[in-house]
Design an enzyme around this catalytic site. Structure first.
Site, PDB file in Angstrom:
ATOM      1  N   CYS A 130       0.861  -1.183   0.000  1.00 38.43           N
ATOM      2  CA  CYS A 130       0.000   0.000   0.000  1.00 38.43           C
ATOM      3  C   CYS A 130       0.898   1.233   0.000  1.00 38.43           C
ATOM      4  O   CYS A 130       1.830   1.330   0.808  1.00 38.43           O
ATOM      5  CB  CYS A 130      -0.894  -0.023   1.237  1.00 38.43           C
ATOM      6  SG  CYS A 130      -1.859   1.485   1.457  1.00 38.43           S
ATOM      7  N   CYS A 153      -1.789 -10.644  -7.158  1.00 35.74           N
ATOM      8  CA  CYS A 153      -2.226 -11.740  -6.305  1.00 35.74           C
ATOM      9  C   CYS A 153      -2.153 -11.247  -4.861  1.00 35.74           C
ATOM     10  O   CYS A 153      -1.072 -11.146  -4.281  1.00 35.74           O
ATOM     11  CB  CYS A 153      -1.309 -12.933  -6.552  1.00 35.74           C
ATOM     12  SG  CYS A 153      -1.912 -14.472  -5.889  1.00 35.74           S
TER      13      CYS A 153
END
Length: 166
Positions: A130, A153
């Site tokens: 993130c 993924c």
């Protein structure tokens, strides 16, 4: 010992070393890696904010057991956000079933994630974090569908789904 047996045993050995190495290699916390992160908390604050599984994935780079995330079956329109800081990461329209056991996407929202080299297993990979809090989300591979050809993924415990009609 023939050639096939040798390579089979070598492969098993490499996987064992990679799995052990992944646990032995000390990863600095995302906060320690990048002082420019927009969302920062102490380790105690992260532990209080996150479930134990989310903490292990987001803050320590762990991987959830494949096939266990309820987000695998999530089909509603909405946004997949970071479970650590709530930053939007992926649009539901980019989600697809990669048959890997983890929620997969063919694209991320602009500037939502960062890429980092990952050498914790025998072959190099690209780790996805993130961009706001530095939390480990998963990895990206170049075997996904068009239009990008990418497969993000992601660990389901690192994500929070926000339905569009909520």
């Amino acid at each position: 010992m023939n050639r096939r047996e040798f390579f089979g045993m070598a492969s098993v050995g490499a996987v064992a070393v990679a799995l052990i190495g992944q646990r032995v290699i000390m990863r600095p916390t995302p906060d320690a890696q990048d002082a420019t992160l927009r969302v920062r908390h102490t380790d105690a604050e992260w532990r209080a904010r996150l479930s134990p599984a989310s903490y292990e994935v987001l803050r320590n780079g762990d991987t959830e057991v494949p096939g266990t995330s309820p987000l695998l079956k999530e089909k509603r329109v909405g946004i997949f956000a970071c479970a650590g800081c709530d930053q939007p990461l992926f649009e539901s329209r980019t989600k697809y079933d990669s048959h890997t056991g983890w929620p997969s996407f063919w694209d991320a929202l602009p500037n939502a994630v960062t890429r980092h080299p990952d050498f914790t297993i025998a072959r190099p990979r690209t780790e996805i974090r993130c961009s706001a809090c530095g939390g480990h989300l998963g990895h990206v591979f170049d075997d996904g569908p068009q239009p990008t050809g990418l497969r993000y993924c992601m660990n389901g415990v690192a994500l929070a789904f926000k339905p569009a009609n909520a």
